[in-house]
Design a protein around this motif. Structure first.
Motif, PDB file in Angstrom:
ATOM      1  N   GLY A  91       2.322 -17.491   2.408  1.00 52.98           N
ATOM      2  CA  GLY A  91       0.999 -18.098   2.373  1.00 52.98           C
ATOM      3  C   GLY A  91       0.860 -18.983   1.142  1.00 52.98           C
ATOM      4  N   LEU A  92      -0.213 -19.716   1.112  1.00 57.19           N
ATOM      5  CA  LEU A  92      -0.500 -20.572  -0.039  1.00 57.19           C
ATOM      6  C   LEU A  92      -1.939 -20.287  -0.479  1.00 57.19           C
ATOM      7  N   PRO A  93      -2.096 -19.635  -1.599  1.00 54.81           N
ATOM      8  CA  PRO A  93      -1.058 -19.015  -2.451  1.00 54.81           C
ATOM      9  C   PRO A  93      -0.503 -17.751  -1.804  1.00 54.81           C
ATOM     10  N   PRO A  94       0.589 -17.168  -2.362  1.00 51.33           N
ATOM     11  CA  PRO A  94       1.199 -15.985  -1.746  1.00 51.33           C
ATOM     12  C   PRO A  94       0.197 -14.851  -1.631  1.00 51.33           C
ATOM     13  N   PRO A  95       0.280 -14.055  -0.567  1.00 52.80           N
ATOM     14  CA  PRO A  95      -0.701 -12.972  -0.368  1.00 52.80           C
ATOM     15  C   PRO A  95      -0.413 -11.790  -1.282  1.00 52.80           C
ATOM     16  N   PHE A  96      -1.443 -10.935  -1.396  1.00 54.10           N
ATOM     17  CA  PHE A  96      -1.327  -9.673  -2.117  1.00 54.10           C
ATOM     18  C   PHE A  96      -1.012  -8.586  -1.091  1.00 54.10           C
ATOM     19  N   THR A  97       0.078  -7.811  -1.304  1.00 54.59           N
ATOM     20  CA  THR A  97       0.527  -6.827  -0.310  1.00 54.59           C
ATOM     21  C   THR A  97       0.232  -5.415  -0.775  1.00 54.59           C
ATOM     22  N   PHE A  98       0.001  -4.520   0.231  1.00 51.65           N
ATOM     23  CA  PHE A  98      -0.198  -3.100  -0.038  1.00 51.65           C
ATOM     24  C   PHE A  98       0.077  -2.333   1.251  1.00 51.65           C
ATOM     25  N   TRP A  99       0.357  -1.030   1.108  1.00 52.39           N
ATOM     26  CA  TRP A  99       0.716  -0.188   2.244  1.00 52.39           C
ATOM     27  C   TRP A  99      -0.402   0.800   2.534  1.00 52.39           C
ATOM     28  N   MET A 100      -0.688   0.956   3.866  1.00 55.93           N
ATOM     29  CA  MET A 100      -1.731   1.894   4.286  1.00 55.93           C
ATOM     30  C   MET A 100      -1.289   2.590   5.561  1.00 55.93           C
ATOM     31  N   ASN A 101      -1.970   3.670   5.914  1.00 53.55           N
ATOM     32  CA  ASN A 101      -1.703   4.343   7.185  1.00 53.55           C
ATOM     33  C   ASN A 101      -2.747   3.926   8.203  1.00 53.55           C
ATOM     34  N   SER A 102      -2.711   4.543   9.356  1.00 52.22           N
ATOM     35  CA  SER A 102      -3.620   4.144  10.429  1.00 52.22           C
ATOM     36  C   SER A 102      -5.064   4.499  10.119  1.00 52.22           C
TER      37      SER A 102
ATOM     38  N   GLU B 269      17.081  13.832   5.545  1.00 49.53           N
ATOM     39  CA  GLU B 269      16.325  14.327   4.401  1.00 49.53           C
ATOM     40  C   GLU B 269      17.185  14.249   3.143  1.00 49.53           C
ATOM     41  N   GLY B 270      16.527  13.710   2.053  1.00 49.74           N
ATOM     42  CA  GLY B 270      17.225  13.570   0.784  1.00 49.74           C
ATOM     43  C   GLY B 270      17.829  12.206   0.588  1.00 49.74           C
ATOM     44  N   SER B 271      17.921  11.384   1.658  1.00 50.22           N
ATOM     45  CA  SER B 271      18.522  10.052   1.548  1.00 50.22           C
ATOM     46  C   SER B 271      17.473   9.055   1.063  1.00 50.22           C
ATOM     47  N   PRO B 272      17.898   7.928   0.425  1.00 49.49           N
ATOM     48  CA  PRO B 272      16.952   6.884   0.033  1.00 49.49           C
ATOM     49  C   PRO B 272      16.562   6.037   1.227  1.00 49.49           C
ATOM     50  N   LEU B 273      15.480   5.277   1.080  1.00 52.20           N
ATOM     51  CA  LEU B 273      14.996   4.480   2.192  1.00 52.20           C
ATOM     52  C   LEU B 273      14.193   3.300   1.645  1.00 52.20           C
ATOM     53  N   ILE B 274      14.327   2.126   2.330  1.00 54.54           N
ATOM     54  CA  ILE B 274      13.507   0.956   2.021  1.00 54.54           C
ATOM     55  C   ILE B 274      12.847   0.511   3.316  1.00 54.54           C
ATOM     56  N   LEU B 275      11.496   0.478   3.305  1.00 49.22           N
ATOM     57  CA  LEU B 275      10.755  -0.060   4.441  1.00 49.22           C
ATOM     58  C   LEU B 275      10.357  -1.488   4.071  1.00 49.22           C
ATOM     59  N   PRO B 276      10.948  -2.506   4.749  1.00 54.02           N
ATOM     60  CA  PRO B 276      10.678  -3.895   4.357  1.00 54.02           C
ATOM     61  C   PRO B 276       9.282  -4.330   4.799  1.00 54.02           C
ATOM     62  N   CYS B 277       8.697  -5.217   3.967  1.00 57.25           N
ATOM     63  CA  CYS B 277       7.378  -5.772   4.291  1.00 57.25           C
ATOM     64  C   CYS B 277       7.514  -7.198   4.817  1.00 57.25           C
ATOM     65  N   ASN B 278       8.218  -8.063   4.102  1.00 62.05           N
ATOM     66  CA  ASN B 278       8.430  -9.467   4.489  1.00 62.05           C
ATOM     67  C   ASN B 278       7.127 -10.130   4.939  1.00 62.05           C
ATOM     68  N   PRO B 279       6.129 -10.267   4.036  1.00 66.15           N
ATOM     69  CA  PRO B 279       4.863 -10.884   4.452  1.00 66.15           C
ATOM     70  C   PRO B 279       5.066 -12.352   4.767  1.00 66.15           C
TER      71      PRO B 279
ATOM     72  N   MET C  72       5.894   0.916  -4.238  1.00 66.41           N
ATOM     73  CA  MET C  72       6.087  -0.419  -3.678  1.00 66.41           C
ATOM     74  C   MET C  72       6.697  -1.325  -4.737  1.00 66.41           C
ATOM     75  N   GLY C  73       7.705  -2.126  -4.313  1.00 62.18           N
ATOM     76  CA  GLY C  73       8.352  -3.036  -5.234  1.00 62.18           C
ATOM     77  C   GLY C  73       7.564  -4.331  -5.383  1.00 62.18           C
ATOM     78  N   LEU C  74       8.073  -5.198  -6.270  1.00 63.34           N
ATOM     79  CA  LEU C  74       7.415  -6.479  -6.515  1.00 63.34           C
ATOM     80  C   LEU C  74       7.439  -7.367  -5.275  1.00 63.34           C
ATOM     81  N   ASN C  75       8.433  -7.187  -4.414  1.00 66.09           N
ATOM     82  CA  ASN C  75       8.529  -7.999  -3.195  1.00 66.09           C
ATOM     83  C   ASN C  75       7.696  -7.448  -2.049  1.00 66.09           C
ATOM     84  N   GLY C  76       7.021  -6.315  -2.256  1.00 66.02           N
ATOM     85  CA  GLY C  76       6.170  -5.731  -1.232  1.00 66.02           C
ATOM     86  C   GLY C  76       6.822  -4.633  -0.424  1.00 66.02           C
ATOM     87  N   ASP C  77       8.138  -4.431  -0.565  1.00 68.58           N
ATOM     88  CA  ASP C  77       8.814  -3.370   0.192  1.00 68.58           C
ATOM     89  C   ASP C  77       8.423  -2.009  -0.365  1.00 68.58           C
ATOM     90  N   LEU C  78       8.489  -0.981   0.517  1.00 63.19           N
ATOM     91  CA  LEU C  78       8.188   0.393   0.128  1.00 63.19           C
ATOM     92  C   LEU C  78       9.496   1.127  -0.078  1.00 63.19           C
TER      93      LEU C  78
END
Length: 1174
Positions: free
Chosen positions: A167-178, A154-164, A191-197
């Motif tokens: 595709g052609l053209p590149p896909p649009f990324t977003f994060w969701m739960n179940s 708790e209190g530490s930073p974290l990056i959850l990678p997406c790495n989609p 979410m960053g420009l690369n899709g990571d959270l």
């Protein structure tokens, strides 16, 4: 070449060369020209350079071109000729270069990926499309992977990678739960420009098992989901999610704070390259506890405010439409209370080639000069390459008329057959530009493109343009002539434009005529004519004016117009810029619009528009409709008090007329229920007032609004308000004492008004006593308005006072009033009545007064009775009616003047003295006579004209001669407008009452002044003026019916008519066969006939028929004889046999006027009377 107003105009492009001027030709779009014009091909439609297609659809690669003759098409793929005929899946559309690649019979779209280029060719050159890079859209699956749970403190930073997947053209990324709900993002989590959270710091509440990155592919419209992350958060103390709140996200637990650090980008500096006109995205995401804030700035300058936008909670800086000045060092700073850190991003702006001067098609005549220019810029600077018909110009055969100088090709003295399509290719490492521009060498004799013999109508004094569109190659010279004479028109008020248009700066009437434009070149001549007519302007000379009208009244808008007599005009009205529907109510005439019975819907702006075929004028005015205000609403009572209450209301709509007053009315249910009475008025700017009320009243209020138009309807009544009772405030008015008999005194007063009662059981206390005797007051109580005191002395003074009281107590006492007991007849009469100084209308009167104590009442006046006994004029009968006049005098020797007497008359008179009720015995009777005076005006004065040379005057003696008449005086003078002639006088004896005046001139008019005379002088004048006779054959208005010659003439006419009627009757009787009865024989004598309603008609149908052969109806109207063959045969149903005998019915026509206008019985008709004698 020329074109204007829908015609193509000659371009004014002057290309300045070092040695010569070249004027390229702009070809008009006239269908006749285009049909005959031979031109190289031009690409008009092509697919985009970077062409990504959906693998599920057929592939279509567009390429459309135009040219004359029509172009043919071919393709290259990856730089090699693409043989379409050998591939069954590929087809080319007819009259087009567009390719269609279908996959119904199999095949993979990926097999057709590559670079395509279209070639359009005809006899005059080859045009190229861009190189089209065809790629098939891809939506690869996410790689299969097993994700271990992510454990973080708790209190530490974290990056959850997406790495989609790429595709052609590149896909649009977003994060969701179940549950397919978006992961909440804020300043801490984003979410960053690369899709990571990115988590700037992790909270215990972030522990979930379903952090899933999703990729949406645009072409396939599919969403692919990565396996979810499980996040476990280690805490130093137990976590209870119920204790979480925004101000203390750690629920009171202690978590170590950390200074800011960057999660993205890493390090202290980085670089970024962006192309011109694209979008620049810079990102800084920081870690730390508490969550740092991000700020951006640019070193050495300000951020471009209009193009900058901050996104993702200030973590992303976006600049749109990047330009070279956006290059530089951008700094992002992460800051918290523990400190701050910075990261520099060096931005470079590069540029793919962009046009500075794109080459355009060039049309030249033989032996003309021209040039093609191809200028482009970019970073790095682009390389310019020229091609001709798709081949590098360096490898094409040399031409003496063409010279390549870098980005410019110069053409000199071009010849027929040198037409071609030139391509300019500007390229650098970031892209390329390709432009086609053809050079067409054209020769064409002059042509006129406009309509022949056009008629142009223009308004006087207006600037005027006469068009003469033309074309030719080489460019013809154009000249204008008027009425086929003189040299060319140019200069002064004329100006000829290069496109052939002739401008007349200010058209006048003398400019009317036929104008001829002549186009001339070495290949020939062409001409056209334009006829010009100059018209007077159309205008509104009396415009509508703004009006304010009361509802129900009539509004009228004027619109008087003037125009050229040869131009038809239309006048139309609009309301609020919409056509005005007149309907049955609105009336439009030639010069105005009338709106009767105005209502609110008529309010608006009215516009009168007058149009001719060449100009128009309009004028507007606004109609404001005033109406009575709407009634006030929502009456409310507040602040109750014993004698007041506050009344509040909401004013209604004033209908554009300010409310000036509010009238408050009341109704009470005790004395006059249902009757509304005015209480008070208040200014129009108030809507809350305090009402002053009377005690013991059950009130109900209503309000009426008043404006300049009138009163509103009353408002709805307020709730009732009842005031408490009180003693009377008012004193009874009109208190007086007077005697109706000589031994009494009546005390009377006006009872209090109902609203002055202030309570129940109202009665009055009355006090009285003899004045100046010092006796005690007598009093009584009554509910009436009168009290009688009996057995009083005659005419003695009393002191009186009164007081009103009710159940709540007594009111104020009145002031003391003096009253008197009754009067009796005066005992003494005036004496020694006499007259002095008598003239014709006045006499001085003298008498001795009476003792005032003998009046037995209040002294009123000395009353003189007088009458006219007779007139001194012999035989004049007079009225002896008595007249009275009063003299108020208390002097010891009173006197007076008796006026308005008739002159030359005998009078009698006597005098009495009077109190308020009685008169005294009469005085002595006195006789006297008035002196002679001047007479009244003659009773009448008439002017009659019996012929052209004389005027006859008649008059009668005066009603009151006022003396002995000695004659009449007639004065007269000529009149001519305001000028009058010399006054002349005639006198007549008293027995003369007429005079014939001979006119020296028939056209002269006179004014006459007639007066009667006595010995005293001339009396009142009777003036008359002779009528207008100058232009009228006028004879004196004599009753013509009484003249003998007229009576004789009428008798002669009657006798002739009677003889004619008898002759007609005899002639009719000898006819034998006439009249033939209708169907049945009808009796000639009158027979009683009963109609359908049961009434009787005492004459037959024959009775109303005129005599046969008579030409004059009874009412004097001349009509055609009923005995004509037109009526019997040709005009009706009758027929003739072959031998000419008459067949059918003989019917006597009835004149419509006769049957309608002569419905009385025949006894009143002389014609019917004669007919009955047969």
């Amino acid at each position: 070449m020329l074109g204007q107003g829908g015609h193509v105009a000659l371009a004014l492009v002057s290309l300045l060369l070092l040695w010569h001027k070249a004027a390229p030709i702009e070809v008009p779009q006239d269908p006749k020209i285009q049909q005959d014009l031979k031109q190289p091909p031009t690409i008009v439609v092509q697919s985009v350079k970077d062409y990504i297609v959906d693998p599920r659809d057929n592939i279509i690669i567009e390429c459309e071109a135009k040219g004359n003759p029509g172009p043919t098409f071919s393709w290259r793929r990856n730089g090699k000729f693409f043989n379409i005929a050998k591939d069954p899946r590929v087809t080319m559309r007819k009259r087009s270069g567009t390719l269609e690649i279908g996959f119904r019979s199999g095949g993979r779209p990926e097999d057709y990926e590559g670079e395509y280029q279209c070639f359009a060719s005809n006899d005059f050159g080859v045009a190229l499309s861009n190189k089209i890079l065809l790629r098939v859209s891809k939506a690869p699956l996410w790689p299969k992977e097993v994700l271990e749970p992510v454990v973080v403190t708790e209190g530490s930073p974290l990056i959850l990678p997406c790495n989609p997947p790429p595709g052609l053209p590149p896909p649009f990324t977003f994060w969701m739960n179940s549950a397919m709900n978006p992961i909440p993002q804020d300043k801490r989590v984003s979410m960053g420009l690369n899709g990571d959270l990115y988590f700037s710091n992790v909270l215990a509440k972030d522990a979930h098992t379903d952090y899933s990155c999703n990729a949406r592919f645009l072409f396939t419209h599919t969403i692919q989901q990565k396996n979810p992350f499980t996040l476990k958060v280690l805490t130093t103390e137990p976590y209870n999610d119920t204790s979480y709140n925004a101000t203390d996200p750690y629920g009171g637990r202690k978590v170590a704070e950390t200074t800011p650090t960057f999660l993205s980008p890493s390090g202290s500096e980085s670089s970024k390259m962006v192309l011109r006109d694209e979008q620049l995205l810079l990102e800084c995401i920081a870690a730390g506890l508490p969550t740092p804030t991000i700020k951006w700035f640019k070193k050495g300058g300000d951020l471009p405010g209009r193009k900058v936008k901050f996104e993702n909670y200030n973590k992303t800086l976006k600049i749109i439409n990047v330009s070279e000045e956006d290059a530089g060092e951008y700094v992002c700073m992460a800051n918290s209370h523990l400190g701050s850190i910075r990261h520099s991003i060096f931005v470079q702006v590069k540029a793919a080639p962009y046009w500075l001067d794109k080459p355009t098609n060039l049309v030249l005549a033989p032996d003309e000069n021209g040039r093609l220019v191809c200028r482009a810029n970019g970073n790095p600077k682009p390389n310019i390459q020229w091609l001709i018909n798709g081949q590098p110009i360096d490898s094409s055969p040399p031409s003496l008329s063409r010279q390549v100088l870098g980005d410019t090709i110069i053409f000199r003295s071009v010849q027929m057959g040198s037409s071609a399509v030139y391509q300019c290719n500007a390229s650098n490492q970031h892209g390329y530009l390709l432009a086609n521009a053809f050079v067409s060498v054209l020769d064409m004799p002059p042509r006129m493109l406009g309509p022949k013999n056009q008629l142009i109508k223009v308004i006087e004094n207006n600037r005027t343009f006469l068009d003469c569109p033309f074309f030719g190659s080489p460019l013809p010279e154009l000249r204008w002539f008027k009425n086929g004479q003189g040299s060319g028109l140019d200069g002064g008020q004329y100006r000829v434009y290069i496109n052939g248009t002739l401008e007349i700066k200010r058209a006048r009437v003398e400019d009317e005529g036929t104008y001829t434009c002549v186009a001339n070149s070495i290949l020939g001549t062409a001409e056209n004519q334009v006829r010009l007519e100059v018209k007077e302007p159309t205008g509104i000379v009396r415009a509508p004016e703004h009006q304010t009208a009361i509802r129900g009244s009539t509004a009228r808008f004027d619109c008087k117009v003037k125009s050229d007599p040869s131009l038809p005009i239309t006048v139309a009205w609009t309301k609020d810029d919409k056509p005005l529907y007149l309907g049955w109510r609105l009336r439009k005439d030639e010069d105005s619009l009338t709106i009767p019975n105005v209502n609110e819907g008529d309010e608006g702006t009215y516009t009168c528009t007058v149009k001719s075929e060449i100009d128009q004028d309009s004028a507007s005015a606004r109609l404001t409709v005033l109406d009575r205000p709407d009634p006030p609403m929502d009456l409310d009572l507040s602040d109750p008090a014993a004698r007041s209450v506050r009344l509040t209301w909401i004013p209604g709509n004033d209908h554009r007329s300010t409310i000036t007053q509010f009238l408050v009315q009341f109704e009470e249910d005790r004395w006059e229920p249902g009757r509304w009475q005015d209480l008070s008025t208040y200014p129009g700017d108030l809507n809350s007032v305090i009402l002053q009320l009377a005690p013991f009243v059950n009130y109900q209020f209503r309000v009426i609004a008043i404006n300049a138009v009138g009163q509103s309807q009353p408002s709805a009544p307020s709730p009732r308000y009842k005031t408490s009772g009180a003693a009377p405030d008012a004193i009874p008015r009109g208190l007086r004492g007077w005697g109706s008999k000589k031994d009494n005194m009546e005390i009377t007063w006006e009872p209090l008004l109902d609203l002055e009662r202030n309570g129940p059981n109202l009665h009055y206390n009355v006090w009285w006593r003899r004045k100046d005797l010092g006796e005690e007051w007598s009093n009584m109580t009554t509910v009436g308005s009168k009290h009688v005191i009996h057995n009083t002395e005659t005419y003695v003074p009393y002191e009186i006072k009164i007081q009103a009281r009710n159940e709540f107590g007594p009111g104020p006492e009145s002031n003391v009033v003096i009253g008197y007991s009754g009067e009796d007849k005066p005992t003494d009469a005036p004496t020694d009545l006499r007259v002095s100084k008598v003239d014709n209308t006045k006499a001085n009167i003298h008498w001795k007064p009476v003792d005032l104590n003998s009046l037995q009442g209040e002294f009123k006046e000395y009353r003189l009775y007088y009458w006219r006994e007779s007139s001194l004029v012999p035989g004049l009968v007079v009225s002896k009616k008595k007249k009275t006049t009063g003299f108020y005098s208390t002097m010891a020797e009173p006197s007076g003047i008796l006026s308005d007497l008739v002159p030359y008359s005998k009078y009698k008179m006597f005098m009495v003295v009077a109190n308020n009720r009685f008169e005294s015995p009469p005085s002595n009777t006195v006789e006297f006579t008035t002196k002679e005076g001047v007479p009244d005006a003659p009773r009448f004065f008439r002017i009659n004209r019996r012929n052209f040379d004389t005027i006859h005057l008649e008059w009668d003696k005066p009603l009151e001669p006022n003396g002995i008449l000695i004659g009449y005086q007639l004065r007269y003078q000529t009149v001519n407008g305001s000028r009058v002639g010399r006054l002349q006088v005639e006198t007549f004896l008293p027995n003369v009452t007429e005079f014939t005046f001979r006119l020296p001139d028939r056209s002269t008019r006179y004014k006459f002044y007639l007066s009667a005379l006595t010995q005293v002088g001339a009396g009142e004048v009777f003036a008359e003026e002779s009528p207008h006779f100058a232009n009228e054959a006028y004879i004196d208005q004599v009753d013509i019916a009484t003249q003998g010659w007229f009576i004789g003439l009428m008798c002669a006419i009657a006798l002739i008519i009677l003889i004619l009627l008898i002759v007609c009757f005899i002639k009719r009787s000898r006819g034998g066969k006439y009249p033939v009865r209708d169907k049945k024989d009808l009796p000639l004598d009158p027979v009683d006939q009963k109609d359908q309603e049961g009434s009787f008609d005492y004459h037959s149908d024959e009775d109303n028929k005129p005599l046969q052969g008579s030409q004059t109806s009874l009412d004097g109207n001349v009509k055609e004889s009923d005995d004509s063959l037109v009526d019997y045969g040709e005009g009706g149903d009758g027929q003739f046999n072959e031998d000419g005998s008459f067949i059918g019915q003989y019917t006597v026509k009835k004149d419509k006027d006769e049957t309608e206008g002569n419905e009385s019985s025949e006894a009143t008709s002389p014609v019917n009377a004669i007919y009955s004698l047969a």
